[in-house]
Motif scaffolding. Sequence first.
Motif, PDB file in Angstrom:
ATOM      1  N   SER A   1       0.823  -1.209   0.000  1.00 16.28           N
ATOM      2  CA  SER A   1       0.000   0.000   0.000  1.00 16.28           C
ATOM      3  C   SER A   1       0.859   1.260   0.000  1.00 16.28           C
ATOM      4  O   SER A   1       1.968   1.276   0.530  1.00 16.28           O
ATOM      5  CB  SER A   1      -0.928   0.013   1.218  1.00 16.28           C
ATOM      6  OG  SER A   1      -0.181   0.043   2.426  1.00 16.28           O
TER       7      SER A   1
ATOM      8  N   ARG B   1       0.448  -4.769 -12.548  1.00 18.92           N
ATOM      9  CA  ARG B   1      -0.691  -4.495 -11.667  1.00 18.92           C
ATOM     10  C   ARG B   1      -1.892  -5.358 -12.054  1.00 18.92           C
ATOM     11  O   ARG B   1      -2.588  -5.887 -11.179  1.00 18.92           O
ATOM     12  CB  ARG B   1      -1.061  -3.015 -11.724  1.00 18.92           C
ATOM     13  CG  ARG B   1      -2.277  -2.684 -10.868  1.00 18.92           C
ATOM     14  CD  ARG B   1      -2.611  -1.205 -10.892  1.00 18.92           C
ATOM     15  NE  ARG B   1      -1.694  -0.447 -10.046  1.00 18.92           N
ATOM     16  CZ  ARG B   1      -1.781   0.874  -9.864  1.00 18.92           C
ATOM     17  NH1 ARG B   1      -2.729   1.563 -10.486  1.00 18.92           N
ATOM     18  NH2 ARG B   1      -0.927   1.500  -9.071  1.00 18.92           N
ATOM     19  N   ASP B   2      -2.129  -5.515 -13.345  1.00 21.01           N
ATOM     20  CA  ASP B   2      -3.260  -6.346 -13.783  1.00 21.01           C
ATOM     21  C   ASP B   2      -3.079  -7.794 -13.353  1.00 21.01           C
ATOM     22  O   ASP B   2      -4.033  -8.460 -12.937  1.00 21.01           O
ATOM     23  CB  ASP B   2      -3.422  -6.250 -15.300  1.00 21.01           C
ATOM     24  CG  ASP B   2      -3.902  -4.882 -15.765  1.00 21.01           C
ATOM     25  OD1 ASP B   2      -4.382  -4.115 -14.915  1.00 21.01           O
ATOM     26  OD2 ASP B   2      -3.772  -4.592 -16.973  1.00 21.01           O
TER      27      ASP B   2
ATOM     28  N   THR C   1      -3.731  -7.838  -9.452  1.00 19.47           N
ATOM     29  CA  THR C   1      -5.136  -7.742  -9.053  1.00 19.47           C
ATOM     30  C   THR C   1      -5.917  -8.983  -9.460  1.00 19.47           C
ATOM     31  O   THR C   1      -6.791  -9.442  -8.726  1.00 19.47           O
ATOM     32  CB  THR C   1      -5.783  -6.483  -9.665  1.00 19.47           C
ATOM     33  OG1 THR C   1      -5.612  -6.484 -11.091  1.00 19.47           O
ATOM     34  CG2 THR C   1      -5.159  -5.220  -9.089  1.00 19.47           C
TER      35      THR C   1
ATOM     36  N   ALA D   1      -4.940 -11.701  -7.002  1.00 20.50           N
ATOM     37  CA  ALA D   1      -5.561 -11.429  -5.700  1.00 20.50           C
ATOM     38  C   ALA D   1      -7.026 -11.871  -5.696  1.00 20.50           C
ATOM     39  O   ALA D   1      -7.511 -12.458  -4.718  1.00 20.50           O
ATOM     40  CB  ALA D   1      -5.451  -9.946  -5.361  1.00 20.50           C
ATOM     41  N   ARG D   2      -7.736 -11.603  -6.784  1.00 19.25           N
ATOM     42  CA  ARG D   2      -9.143 -12.026  -6.860  1.00 19.25           C
ATOM     43  C   ARG D   2      -9.273 -13.543  -6.783  1.00 19.25           C
ATOM     44  O   ARG D   2     -10.217 -14.076  -6.180  1.00 19.25           O
ATOM     45  CB  ARG D   2      -9.777 -11.507  -8.152  1.00 19.25           C
ATOM     46  CG  ARG D   2     -10.066 -10.019  -8.145  1.00 19.25           C
ATOM     47  CD  ARG D   2     -10.980  -9.637  -9.304  1.00 19.25           C
ATOM     48  NE  ARG D   2     -10.363  -9.903 -10.601  1.00 19.25           N
ATOM     49  CZ  ARG D   2      -9.630  -9.019 -11.275  1.00 19.25           C
ATOM     50  NH1 ARG D   2      -9.405  -7.808 -10.758  1.00 19.25           N
ATOM     51  NH2 ARG D   2      -9.129  -9.329 -12.458  1.00 19.25           N
TER      52      ARG D   2
ATOM     53  N   THR E   1      -4.880  -6.483   1.053  1.00 18.80           N
ATOM     54  CA  THR E   1      -4.726  -5.526  -0.038  1.00 18.80           C
ATOM     55  C   THR E   1      -4.959  -6.254  -1.348  1.00 18.80           C
ATOM     56  O   THR E   1      -4.899  -7.493  -1.407  1.00 18.80           O
ATOM     57  CB  THR E   1      -3.320  -4.884  -0.031  1.00 18.80           C
ATOM     58  OG1 THR E   1      -2.321  -5.912   0.097  1.00 18.80           O
ATOM     59  CG2 THR E   1      -3.176  -3.907   1.123  1.00 18.80           C
ATOM     60  N   LYS E   2      -5.205  -5.500  -2.407  1.00 17.60           N
ATOM     61  CA  LYS E   2      -5.682  -6.088  -3.659  1.00 17.60           C
ATOM     62  C   LYS E   2      -4.692  -5.992  -4.811  1.00 17.60           C
ATOM     63  O   LYS E   2      -5.029  -6.371  -5.925  1.00 17.60           O
ATOM     64  CB  LYS E   2      -6.996  -5.412  -4.066  1.00 17.60           C
ATOM     65  CG  LYS E   2      -8.098  -5.525  -3.021  1.00 17.60           C
ATOM     66  CD  LYS E   2      -9.336  -4.752  -3.454  1.00 17.60           C
ATOM     67  CE  LYS E   2     -10.429  -4.835  -2.399  1.00 17.60           C
ATOM     68  NZ  LYS E   2     -11.639  -4.061  -2.798  1.00 17.60           N
ATOM     69  N   GLY E   3      -3.492  -5.440  -4.553  1.00 23.48           N
ATOM     70  CA  GLY E   3      -2.529  -5.300  -5.641  1.00 23.48           C
ATOM     71  C   GLY E   3      -2.821  -4.132  -6.552  1.00 23.48           C
ATOM     72  O   GLY E   3      -2.251  -4.045  -7.654  1.00 23.48           O
ATOM     73  N   ASP E   4      -3.678  -3.203  -6.111  1.00 26.07           N
ATOM     74  CA  ASP E   4      -4.068  -2.084  -6.967  1.00 26.07           C
ATOM     75  C   ASP E   4      -3.266  -0.816  -6.695  1.00 26.07           C
ATOM     76  O   ASP E   4      -3.578   0.244  -7.238  1.00 26.07           O
ATOM     77  CB  ASP E   4      -5.565  -1.801  -6.835  1.00 26.07           C
ATOM     78  CG  ASP E   4      -5.993  -1.545  -5.398  1.00 26.07           C
ATOM     79  OD1 ASP E   4      -5.158  -1.719  -4.479  1.00 26.07           O
ATOM     80  OD2 ASP E   4      -7.166  -1.185  -5.186  1.00 26.07           O
TER      81      ASP E   4
ATOM     82  N   PRO F   1       2.039  -3.534  -7.379  1.00 28.24           N
ATOM     83  CA  PRO F   1       1.514  -4.826  -7.837  1.00 28.24           C
ATOM     84  C   PRO F   1       1.873  -5.930  -6.838  1.00 28.24           C
ATOM     85  O   PRO F   1       2.575  -6.899  -7.136  1.00 28.24           O
ATOM     86  CB  PRO F   1       2.199  -5.026  -9.189  1.00 28.24           C
ATOM     87  CG  PRO F   1       3.458  -4.235  -9.099  1.00 28.24           C
ATOM     88  CD  PRO F   1       3.159  -3.063  -8.215  1.00 28.24           C
TER      89      PRO F   1
ATOM     90  N   PHE G   1       0.183  -7.885  -3.128  1.00 32.89           N
ATOM     91  CA  PHE G   1      -0.964  -8.005  -2.235  1.00 32.89           C
ATOM     92  C   PHE G   1      -0.628  -8.939  -1.078  1.00 32.89           C
ATOM     93  O   PHE G   1       0.250  -9.800  -1.175  1.00 32.89           O
ATOM     94  CB  PHE G   1      -2.220  -8.488  -2.971  1.00 32.89           C
ATOM     95  CG  PHE G   1      -2.135  -9.877  -3.555  1.00 32.89           C
ATOM     96  CD1 PHE G   1      -2.539 -10.988  -2.831  1.00 32.89           C
ATOM     97  CD2 PHE G   1      -1.659 -10.072  -4.849  1.00 32.89           C
ATOM     98  CE1 PHE G   1      -2.470 -12.256  -3.368  1.00 32.89           C
ATOM     99  CE2 PHE G   1      -1.581 -11.347  -5.395  1.00 32.89           C
ATOM    100  CZ  PHE G   1      -1.996 -12.443  -4.657  1.00 32.89           C
TER     101      PHE G   1
END
Length: 478
Positions: A231, A362-363, A366, A369-370, A382-385, A388, A390
């Motif tokens: 973050s 980053r893509d 994220t 992470a999902r 955290t979501k990697g947004d 990059p 998480f």
Amino acid sequence: MALHKGADTSSGAETEGEREVRRLSLNPFYGEANPVSGMTSAPPTHRLPAGPLPPMTAYQLVHDELMLDGNSRLNLATFVTTWMEPQAGVLMNECRDKNMIDKDEYPRTAELERRCVAMLADLWNAPDPSAAVGCSTTGSSEACMLAGLALKRRWAQRNADRYPATAKPNLIMGVNVQVCWEKFCNFWEVEARLVPMEGERFHLDPRAAAELCDENTIGVVAVLGSTFDGSYEPVAELCAELDALRERTGLDVPVHVDGASGAMVAPFVDEDLVWDFRLPRVSSINTSGHKFGLVYPGVGWALWRSAEELPEELVFRVNYLGGDMPTFALNFSRPGAQVVAQYYTFLRLGKDGFRAVQQTTRDVATGLARKFAAYDEFRLLTKGDQLPVFAVTTAPGVTNFDVFDVSRRLREHGWLVPAYTFPANREDLSVLRVVCRNGFSADLAELLMEDLDRLMPDLRRQERPLVKDVAAATAFHH
């Protein structure tokens, strides 16, 4: 620098069994021509051998031992670049024998370093990029040391009547800072004032940081991309709090941005985020060229808003190898290869290329992470947004395994995914952290998830976590 003790070989005694092991340690094919010529025993490992070896034999011995290292491309713990284009490797090989400090002998290498500083000053929105000053380092840790030294010296100049007699300098930072800041405070006798984590806040709180400041504060460190969870710390909010502090008390506290990772991510994919020299309170910024700067290990950068932020007394002017050479670094001799590779990368990618690379990482982050979040057993922190990167922990109610079990089982498949506990006040929280770097593709992410799918049934069948001592289980290195 690793701290190792040499093996005790003073007695020189060796049993017959040990001698036999040494005799069988060399493959006969390692001989240069005749497979049995002189291949009676492998060389000693803790003292210099009595004589030389053929180069191919020495290579093969070292090569074979290094096979036991992990695969760097599958290391999701490290932020450090593990892949570059072959052309970059060729350039680095051509420059590995050039000593960066010999600026009179290698003027073009010195010029490439100067250009990199100018490019970073422009990228980080220095008011006058031509007036910004900076230098290359061996990494962001050295860059942080230099930035800290500049903060301390500027504070000492302002408090010459009190320091060192009665005043002890302090530095404000979140408990999540990289260990180099703790080293800085230890080495240069600065009190570290750490803002702890609270609840779901895993980095610096601007108001809490401002409340810790006093007349002995040399600066506040803001981390653009925490290594614990990826973050960004709110640099603009921190500067606003310090502006308010100055209005109330007259204290004027500068900010250093530790952008080891984020300073090479945010300018390309978070262009509207204000964190850099656009904020007048930001006096210096560092980054790791060998992290999201996309260069192999060995290069970092430290920049100051202007020469006023870097006291001239810290800059040494050395008459060395025929030229008057200004230098500000902890290291003296080091290869020019990484600086050349950094310039190559800047030239090769440009802003559009960096934007494409960082957006891709980053893509991937994220998306991965999902997929972790799709498991009932995991909860994302955290979501990697931002970076990059998480962090994920086990969901409430999961008691039969923990993140350390997951890390250990993934290692069986070659994946290095660190598991560790958070610092004060969240020592109760244990997480996995995944760093998605350039070269960690969506295909590799799919393979990681396939391996996780295969091991989850075994984890679900466990009765309890396998390692009770969390301190022994922790596998985390910044």
